[in-house]
Write a protein that holds these residues in place. Structure first.
Motif: not given
Length: 231
Positions: A181-194
């Motif tokens: 779950q935390t992995s999904k949140e971190i990747i989602a955060l990176m995509k949002r920043i992207n």
């Protein structure tokens, strides 16, 4: 309009040597282009050359032969001080084990690259606070790494990677030490920043679910690279 190339390698070769005679090839003529605003994943089995390639892209190691261009700058013949300056100003790093300074608070960890770049104190504190707020950690600014969860520490690491507004962020197994779950949140955060900032991300991962989130997937195997159309 064609996107600007922020990172390029041309026929990159890296050999390691055991003794004087045994050559172990890690990269065998890797050529790639990363464009501004891309979200790219590099995948491959253990021992395929993923980390070696990332070290070359991040100017943490020198190739045996071939060229690396950062923002159009040929870094092949630069000295160590010049390479450090380019790393500091043009490349952000996110690591599997966060690599935060344990005695510093979240705010101070994010400030650190700006301190090294000579940014005035008032300006770097303001930017560090803004970055921590953007990754959802405004309430943890004065916490030290051992007072935060793994996911929170990785968010600090992402904020730190963005501190000097780099051309590219290189992430080495950024979810490798986190639960699903935390992995999904971190990747989602990176995509949002992207998407919001236009920051270019290159993520090295063995996690297929992480790779599926990328705009483009590159596979490295036996030191050679190819583009993957679908996972």
């Amino acid at each position: 309009m064609e996107r600007r190339i922020v990172l390029e390698t041309v026929d990159l070769v890296k050999n390691y040597y055991i003794g004087r005679k045994i050559v172990v090839p890690a990269l065998r003529g890797v050529s790639l282009k990363i464009y501004e605003g891309e979200f790219v994943a590099i995948i491959g089995p253990s021992g395929s050359g993923k980390t070696t390639l990332l070290n070359m892209l991040g100017l943490l190691d020198r190739p045996t032969s071939g060229k690396v261009y950062i923002d159009g700058i040929d870094v092949s013949n630069l000295n160590d001080n010049q390479l450090s300056e380019i790393r500091l100003r043009k490349i952000g790093f996110v690591f599997q084990y966060y690599n935060l300074v344990p005695i510093l608070t979240a705010l101070e960890n994010v400030e650190l690259p700006m301190l090294l770049a000579g940014v005035p104190r008032k300006k770097r504190i303001k930017r560090a606070k803004e970055l921590l707020k953007s990754v959802g950690l405004e309430k943890f600014m004065h916490h030290k790494p051992n007072e935060m969860s793994g996911g929170q520490q990785q968010r600090v690491a992402i904020a730190r990677a963005l501190a000097n507004d780099p051309s590219i962020v290189l992430a080495d197994e950024p979810t490798g030490n986190l639960d699903t779950q935390t992995s999904k949140e971190i990747i989602a955060l990176m995509k949002r920043i992207n998407l919001e900032r236009g920051t270019t991300f290159v993520i090295v991962t063995h996690d297929v679910e992480v790779a599926k989130e990328a705009e483009r997937i590159l596979q490295i195997r036996d030191g050679k690279i190819s583009e993957v159309k679908k996972l």
